[in-house]
Design a protein around this motif. Structure first.
Motif, mmCIF file in Angstrom:
data_model
loop_
_atom_site.group_PDB
_atom_site.id
_atom_site.type_symbol
_atom_site.label_atom_id
_atom_site.label_comp_id
_atom_site.label_asym_id
_atom_site.label_seq_id
_atom_site.Cartn_x
_atom_site.Cartn_y
_atom_site.Cartn_z
ATOM 1 N N HIS A 434 0.867 -1.178 0.000
ATOM 2 C CA HIS A 434 0.000 0.000 0.000
ATOM 3 C C HIS A 434 0.909 1.235 0.000
ATOM 4 N N VAL A 435 1.403 1.576 -1.185
ATOM 5 C CA VAL A 435 2.331 2.708 -1.244
ATOM 6 C C VAL A 435 1.609 3.990 -0.817
ATOM 7 N N GLY A 436 2.303 4.829 -0.083
ATOM 8 C CA GLY A 436 1.697 6.057 0.421
ATOM 9 C C GLY A 436 2.310 7.291 -0.188
ATOM 10 N N GLY A 437 2.987 8.071 0.665
ATOM 11 C CA GLY A 437 3.513 9.352 0.226
ATOM 12 C C GLY A 437 4.670 9.242 -0.749
ATOM 13 N N LEU A 438 4.794 10.281 -1.573
ATOM 14 C CA LEU A 438 5.948 10.463 -2.453
ATOM 15 C C LEU A 438 6.561 11.823 -2.156
ATOM 16 N N ALA A 439 7.875 11.906 -2.176
ATOM 17 C CA ALA A 439 8.541 13.193 -1.938
ATOM 18 C C ALA A 439 9.843 13.273 -2.722
ATOM 19 N N ASN A 440 10.129 14.477 -3.214
ATOM 20 C CA ASN A 440 11.407 14.774 -3.880
ATOM 21 C C ASN A 440 12.356 15.308 -2.816
ATOM 22 N N VAL A 441 13.294 14.450 -2.405
ATOM 23 C CA VAL A 441 14.225 14.816 -1.337
ATOM 24 C C VAL A 441 15.637 14.894 -1.935
ATOM 25 N N LYS A 442 16.099 16.125 -2.066
ATOM 26 C CA LYS A 442 17.446 16.359 -2.580
ATOM 27 C C LYS A 442 17.664 15.636 -3.916
ATOM 28 N N GLY A 443 16.690 15.751 -4.822
ATOM 29 C CA GLY A 443 16.830 15.170 -6.156
ATOM 30 C C GLY A 443 16.602 13.676 -6.207
ATOM 31 N N ARG A 444 16.152 13.080 -5.154
ATOM 32 C CA ARG A 444 15.853 11.647 -5.116
ATOM 33 C C ARG A 444 14.355 11.445 -4.872
ATOM 34 N N LEU A 445 13.786 10.423 -5.471
ATOM 35 C CA LEU A 445 12.372 10.104 -5.238
ATOM 36 C C LEU A 445 12.279 9.147 -4.059
ATOM 37 N N VAL A 446 11.575 9.597 -3.011
ATOM 38 C CA VAL A 446 11.406 8.781 -1.807
ATOM 39 C C VAL A 446 9.972 8.256 -1.775
ATOM 40 N N VAL A 447 9.838 6.927 -1.841
ATOM 41 C CA VAL A 447 8.531 6.256 -1.899
ATOM 42 C C VAL A 447 8.253 5.599 -0.557
ATOM 43 N N SER A 448 7.089 5.919 0.043
ATOM 44 C CA SER A 448 6.717 5.336 1.343
ATOM 45 C C SER A 448 6.059 3.977 1.130
ATOM 46 N N LEU A 449 6.533 2.969 1.883
ATOM 47 C CA LEU A 449 5.981 1.612 1.851
ATOM 48 C C LEU A 449 5.266 1.376 3.181
ATOM 49 N N ASN A 450 3.961 1.107 3.110
ATOM 50 C CA ASN A 450 3.153 1.205 4.331
ATOM 51 C C ASN A 450 2.737 -0.095 5.002
ATOM 52 N N ASN A 451 2.821 -1.238 4.333
ATOM 53 C CA ASN A 451 2.250 -2.450 4.923
ATOM 54 C C ASN A 451 3.275 -3.438 5.434
ATOM 55 N N ILE A 452 4.447 -2.954 5.730
ATOM 56 C CA ILE A 452 5.504 -3.861 6.167
ATOM 57 C C ILE A 452 5.508 -4.007 7.692
ATOM 58 N N SER A 453 5.400 -2.916 8.413
ATOM 59 C CA SER A 453 5.444 -2.969 9.871
ATOM 60 C C SER A 453 4.762 -1.731 10.431
ATOM 61 N N VAL A 454 4.764 -1.613 11.759
ATOM 62 C CA VAL A 454 4.207 -0.419 12.395
ATOM 63 C C VAL A 454 4.958 0.819 11.926
ATOM 64 N N ASN A 455 6.282 0.698 11.831
ATOM 65 C CA ASN A 455 7.101 1.780 11.296
ATOM 66 C C ASN A 455 7.324 1.538 9.808
ATOM 67 N N ASP A 456 7.217 2.596 9.018
ATOM 68 C CA ASP A 456 7.294 2.458 7.571
ATOM 69 C C ASP A 456 8.750 2.409 7.085
ATOM 70 N N TYR A 457 8.868 1.889 5.855
ATOM 71 C CA TYR A 457 10.140 1.922 5.155
ATOM 72 C C TYR A 457 10.042 2.909 4.004
ATOM 73 N N LEU A 458 11.176 3.416 3.591
ATOM 74 C CA LEU A 458 11.260 4.335 2.460
ATOM 75 C C LEU A 458 12.153 3.713 1.392
ATOM 76 N N ALA A 459 11.608 3.623 0.176
ATOM 77 C CA ALA A 459 12.406 3.146 -0.956
ATOM 78 C C ALA A 459 12.936 4.371 -1.697
ATOM 79 N N VAL A 460 14.235 4.457 -1.888
ATOM 80 C CA VAL A 460 14.866 5.637 -2.478
ATOM 81 C C VAL A 460 15.321 5.321 -3.908
ATOM 82 N N TYR A 461 14.781 6.118 -4.857
ATOM 83 C CA TYR A 461 15.131 5.960 -6.278
ATOM 84 C C TYR A 461 15.909 7.184 -6.751
#
Length: 638
Positions: A434-461
């Motif tokens: 269940h992907v959530g937020g997207l953000a442009n952080v210092k020229g990188r695309l940060v994708v929020s991954l929501n269904n892994i645990s209580v605390n989320d992971y961020l996939a950085v592209y």
């Protein structure tokens, strides 16, 4: 001489003995006859005493008492007096007419055809009136209960065919009224059932004349079967705090004209109003959650009935046979779905029609802010199975995150040209998430991954990888980061990465993470925390100074409830609340991710574009926006 005297004495003794023997026999005969006479008199007395009164009984002395009496001297002929034991009974007679056994009135001893007896006062100590006790008391007009009455139960047919009975005031201790206890009471027109009653079975039967029934105001549940077959009843006054209507409670009340449920009612049990064919009006409670099987079956006089939004369950045949009925329903409700599934006429309520019209005005106003050239741009793809969530502007692209509605396929990123709105490609993520937020952080695309645990992971592209990615191919991130918090929505202001949970509570929070780059990787250090509105789905941030920020949240919940843009201005020198909102704007429903691009374009994604919310007519978004909307932020006053 001597021998002659001896002979004379012998003769004299013989004569004396003969005389004594003869006299003794005579006495014996007399005694026997007397004893037989006494026995016959005692037997006759016993039979007479048994027929004179039920409460007396003669007791004979025991054999032991007869044989252990002291001997009487021969000269004494007076016998000892015989005493009878006292009689013991297990009932009592009260006021000469009430025969009571252990608190139960078992018999009315009065003359049921006495025209002079027109009223009765039931004694306080009576707890139960037995079956048929007052049946056919033809001239009793009024029945009352003595002060302090302990009555708990009235038995079957207890007052049946009391044809003159006009008034009865039942005590507050009564719990049970049995089968047809007041059947065929043809002068009884009004009847009040005390709060305390918890059980009753067809208390009037089919031949009563009662027209108005009032239930005690503190009663919480209408007992099962209580007015079943009460065909004469035209009016029922329900308690103001009643919660449940019992099964079959008003079954076949063929003269009942209307019913009004207090707001406390939540459950209508099976067949409660079955065959109430004269009923033309039902005022429903907004809090009803359950309508059982056949509740309103064969209510042929009903033309309209409202099913409110709180209804969770409607049973089989609840409205079967109601050919004139139109159900008034709400959008996306159980009532609407039930009406459609059972081919019952339905229409929206007046308030629902008003709401829909107002929402259409909001939609029209929103669409007027989009330039004519942009209205057909950014057409969302893969909407039959995918649900759009976050949005982000990075480089020359607008990117929208989507997850599969069953999470049975990998999540994707839909890539568009940010200026032309032309679809470029889809990037397939290696996650069923269940992907959530997207953000442009210092020229990188940060994708929020929501269904892994209580605390989320961020996939950085890396942006370079996004540009080179091929359409439809799985693209692994450069790396993944663990985030000590949630990221259903996210945004970056140049210094802090902001992310939080889309919680349906008023004290949801958002965290601010200081961002650094170490060994070419992003590092997030939590520094700030703020309370935010409930149901936040997206965020954009405008940097107004070193510590001053404008936070603009998208807020949305539900498929038909309007969305909002809520703006706050805040100095971020310390954590806490955001203060009062500076501006709130109402938008169409299901607004999700928002992103701010150059030239202050605000890009907005609506979840209503997904097939999940378009294909089901019983639970759909009324206003569906299938394009990413690009609008100048100044048109919203930002």
């Amino acid at each position: 001489m001597k021998s002659r005297n001896i002979r004379n004495i012998s003769i004299l003794l013989a004569i004396t003995l003969t005389a004594q023997m003869a006299f003794g026999l005579k006495i014996f005969d007399i005694t026997a006859k007397a004893a037989q006479s006494v026995s016959q008199e005692e037997t006759a007395g016993k039979i007479n005493s048994e027929t004179e009164a039920e409460e007396t009984m003669t007791t004979e002395p025991s054999e032991e008492e007869q044989t252990t009496s002291e001997p009487v001297p021969e000269e004494t002929t007076t016998p000892e007096p015989v005493t009878e034991e006292p009689t013991t009974v297990d009932y009592e007679i009260i006021d000469g007419i009430y025969k009571v056994k252990k608190g139960t009135l078992i018999e009315y001893l009065g003359n049921k055809k006495d025209k002079t007896v027109t009223s009765l006062i039931i004694p306080a100590k009576i707890t139960t009136i037995d079956d048929s006790v007052f049946e056919d008391c033809q001239y009793i007009k009024k029945v009352t209960f003595a002060s302090g009455s302990k009555l708990t139960k009235i038995g079957m047919y207890a007052f049946k065919s009391c044809k003159a009975l006009e008034t009865i005031s039942l005590p507050s201790t009564l719990k049970t009224i049995e089968y047809r206890a007041f059947g065929a009471c043809t002068s009884l027109e009004k009847f009040k059932i005390p709060d305390s009653v918890t059980a009753g079975r067809q208390i009037f039967g089919t031949s009563g004349t009662v027209k108005t029934v009032t239930f005690g105001d503190k009663m919480k549940a209408i007992p099962n079967y209580i007015l079943k077959n009460a065909g004469s009843v035209t009016t029922v006054n329900l308690p103001s705090k009643v919660k449940t209507i019992g099964k079959w409670s008003f079954y076949n009340c063929t003269s009942l004209k209307k019913i009004s449920f207090p707001s406390t009612v939540t459950v209508l049990n099976a067949s409660a109003f079955y065959n109430c064919k004269s009923m033309t009006k039902v005022t429903m409670s907004k809090n009803i959650t359950t309508i059982g099987n056949y509740v309103f079956k064969k209510c042929t006089g009903l033309t309209s009935l409202t099913l409110y939004k709180n209804i969770k369950s409607i049973g089989t045949g609840a409205f079967s046979g109601d050919s004139a009925l139109t159900l008034k329903v709400y959008a996306n409700s159980k009532g609407k779905a039930y009406a459609r599934a059972n081919k019952i006429n339905w229409d929206y309520t007046a308030s629902e029609k008003k709401r829909r019209a107002e929402n259409q005005v909001i939609y029209n106003d929103y669409m007027s802010k989009i330039s004519s050239g942009d209205k057909k741009k950014f057409r969302l793809k893969y909407l039959s199975n995918y649900v759009p969530q976050g949005s982000c502007v990075i480089g020359k692209y607008l990117i929208v995150s989507m997850y599969h509605k069953y999470l049975s396929k990998r999540s994707i990123l839909a890539v568009y040209r940010k200026t032309t709105g032309v679809f470029v490609k889809k990037i397939v993520l290696p996650y069923y998430d269940h992907v959530g937020g997207l953000a442009n952080v210092k020229g990188r695309l940060v994708v929020s991954l929501n269904n892994i645990s209580v605390n989320d992971y961020l996939a950085v592209y890396k942006y370079s990888k996004i540009k080179k990615a091929k359409n439809g191919k799985v693209q692994k991130p450069a790396y993944k980061l663990w985030l000590p918090g949630s990221a259903d929505f996210s945004a970056f202001d140049g210094t802090y990465f902001w992310a939080g949970r889309s919680a349906n509570i008023s004290y949801a929070t958002m965290q601010g993470y200081k961002v650094k780059v170490k060994k070419k990787k992003l590092v997030f250090i939590r520094k700030k925390s703020y309370y935010i509105p409930a149901n936040v789905q997206g965020l954009v941030i405008q940097k107004l100074g070193k510590i001053k920020r404008r936070f603009v949240f998208s807020q949305s919940y539900g498929r038909i409830k309007n969305s909002a843009l809520i703006a706050y201005t805040k100095n971020i020198n310390k954590s806490g609340g955001l203060g009062a909102a500076k501006k709130t704007l109402t938008l169409p429903s299901m607004l999700e991710g928002i992103a701010l691009g150059k030239k202050k374009y605000l890009y907005m994604v609506f979840e209503s574009g997904a097939g999940l919310y378009c294909s089901n007519p019983d639970n759909t978004s009324e206003i569906q926006i299938k394009n990413v909307c690009r609008i100048k932020s100044n048109k919203f006053g930002f």
